[in-house]
Design an enzyme around this catalytic site. Structure first.
Site, PDB file in Angstrom:
ATOM      1  N   ASN A  66       0.765  -1.578   0.119  1.00 44.75           N
ATOM      2  CA  ASN A  66      -0.315  -0.074  -0.026  1.00 44.75           C
ATOM      3  C   ASN A  66       1.013   1.324  -0.084  1.00 44.75           C
ATOM      4  OD1 ASN A  66      -2.053   2.117   0.504  1.00 44.75           O
ATOM      5  ND2 ASN A  66      -2.623   1.413   2.286  1.00 44.75           N
ATOM      6  N   TRP A  67       0.990   1.845  -1.105  1.00 43.96           N
ATOM      7  CA  TRP A  67       1.741   3.161  -1.327  1.00 43.96           C
ATOM      8  C   TRP A  67       1.217   4.411  -0.324  1.00 43.96           C
ATOM      9  CZ3 TRP A  67       3.514   3.353  -7.079  1.00 43.96           C
ATOM     10  CH2 TRP A  67       4.629   2.366  -7.274  1.00 43.96           C
ATOM     11  N   HIS A 124      -9.680   1.472   5.451  1.00 40.47           N
ATOM     12  CA  HIS A 124      -8.255   1.630   6.132  1.00 40.47           C
ATOM     13  C   HIS A 124      -8.634   2.501   7.297  1.00 40.47           C
ATOM     14  CE1 HIS A 124      -4.283   2.465   6.731  1.00 40.47           C
ATOM     15  NE2 HIS A 124      -3.808   1.402   6.136  1.00 40.47           N
ATOM     16  N   GLU A 129      -5.469  -4.788  10.930  1.00 36.92           N
ATOM     17  CA  GLU A 129      -4.478  -3.679  11.008  1.00 36.92           C
ATOM     18  C   GLU A 129      -4.557  -2.726  12.291  1.00 36.92           C
ATOM     19  OE1 GLU A 129      -4.734  -0.284   8.650  1.00 36.92           O
ATOM     20  OE2 GLU A 129      -7.012  -0.445   9.013  1.00 36.92           O
ATOM     21  N   SER A 156       3.578  -2.719  10.072  1.00 36.26           N
ATOM     22  CA  SER A 156       5.115  -2.562  10.501  1.00 36.26           C
ATOM     23  C   SER A 156       5.556  -4.061   9.710  1.00 36.26           C
ATOM     24  CB  SER A 156       5.597  -2.193  11.713  1.00 36.26           C
ATOM     25  OG  SER A 156       5.227  -0.828  11.984  1.00 36.26           O
ATOM     26  N   GLY A 202       2.969  -1.066   4.270  1.00 38.60           N
ATOM     27  CA  GLY A 202       2.742   0.187   3.746  1.00 38.60           C
ATOM     28  C   GLY A 202       4.257   0.443   3.612  1.00 38.60           C
ATOM     29  N   GLY A 203       4.878   1.082   4.600  1.00 39.36           N
ATOM     30  CA  GLY A 203       6.489   1.639   4.499  1.00 39.36           C
ATOM     31  C   GLY A 203       7.226   0.705   3.573  1.00 39.36           C
TER      32      GLY A 203
HETATM   33  P1  PGA Z   1       2.899  -0.040   7.429  1.00 35.91           P
HETATM   34  O1  PGA Z   1       1.513   0.162   7.028  1.00 35.91           O
HETATM   35  O2  PGA Z   1       3.322  -1.386   7.068  1.00 35.91           O
HETATM   36  O3  PGA Z   1       3.581   1.554   7.256  1.00 35.91           O
HETATM   37  O4  PGA Z   1       2.901   0.278   9.073  1.00 35.91           O
HETATM   38  C1  PGA Z   1       0.721  -0.938   7.372  1.00 35.91           C
HETATM   39  C2  PGA Z   1      -0.969  -0.449   7.058  1.00 35.91           C
HETATM   40  O5  PGA Z   1      -1.263   0.743   6.567  1.00 35.91           O
HETATM   41  O6  PGA Z   1      -1.668  -1.297   7.290  1.00 35.91           O
END
Ligand code: PGA
Length: 227
Positions: free
Chosen positions: A11-12, A102, A151, A187, A208-209
């Site tokens: 997820n960008w 989300h 999440e 994360s 995400g990251g």
């Molecule tokens: P993250 O985002 O990997 O940057 O923690 C995860 C998410 O939004 O579900």
């Protein structure tokens, strides 16, 4: 690698200019060409902003990459006079998946039911699969969602991931209530992804990251494919 499909949903979020998005894809393609990975049991999905969908579609075809595309939200209305919105029909040729609900949509844009159910209805009409985000196991999962993304808010972007054991328990609880596949987000990176691959009730991850750099996303996929 396990027998059933494991989803990796990058997820960008609200990141990348058009040229940054195509640079990412070209770098990913070059990593893939140097060392293609065993991905038969993986479903790799990238969810960029709407503006990148056509460029990325062309590049994925050009480089023959095993990437599918998804969107991060969708209009809760059909096509028509809804200024600024992107409807499910508009992206039906470009994506197979959509992230709905989300926690960032809930927090910053005050999204809530009944809009989620409306979004899912329009997605289902055009055959786009919903990845519905739930922040804990008590949340109601609207009918029509195919995947649930567990999440926990405290784990998003903090570097503090939920343990695979705890995430697995939550996934099991969600599966008891609704017959869906459950993926974990918060994360996730190349260092910790193996724990989620090994967890029996977890069907994928939602980084995400770690999806923002082609190399870190490739490394995460590599780790998942070797586990
Ligand atoms: P993250 O985002 O990997 O940057 O923690 C995860 C998410 O939004 O579900």
């Amino acid at each position: 690698m396990r027998n059933k499909t494991f989803y990796i949903v990058g997820n960008w979020k609200s990141n990348k200019t058009v040229s940054e998005a195509s640079d990412w894809l070209k770098e990913f393609a070059s990593l893939w060409q140097q060392k293609p990975l065993e991905v038969e049991k993986l479903e790799i999905i990238l969810c960029p902003a709407f503006i990148h969908l056509t460029t990325l579609t062309e590049l994925i075809i050009q480089f023959q990459l095993p990437l599918k595309l998804g969107v991060q939200t969708i209009s809760s209305f059909d096509s028509g006079a809804y200024t600024g919105e992107v409807s499910a029909v508009m992206v039906a040729d470009l994506v197979r998946y959509a992230i709905i609900g989300h926690s960032e949509r809930r927090k910053h844009f005050r999204e809530l039911e009944p809009y989620f159910s409306e979004k899912i209805k329009y997605l289902n009409q055009v055959g786009i699969k919903t990845i519905y985000c739930a922040q804990d196991e008590t949340m109601q999962i609207p009918p029509g969602a195919e995947l649930v993304g567990y999440e926990p808010v405290w784990a998003i972007g903090t570097g503090k991931a939920e343990t695979p054991e705890n995430a697995d328990q939550v996934a099991a609880a969600i599966k008891q209530k609704t017959r869906v596949q459950v993926i974990y987000g918060g994360s996730v990176n190349a260092e910790n992804v193996a724990g989620y691959v090994a967890a029996p009730n977890i069907d994928g991850v939602l980084p995400g990251g770690s999806s923002l750099k082609a190399q870190t996303f490739y490394d995460l996929i590599a780790k998942a494919s070797q586990t």
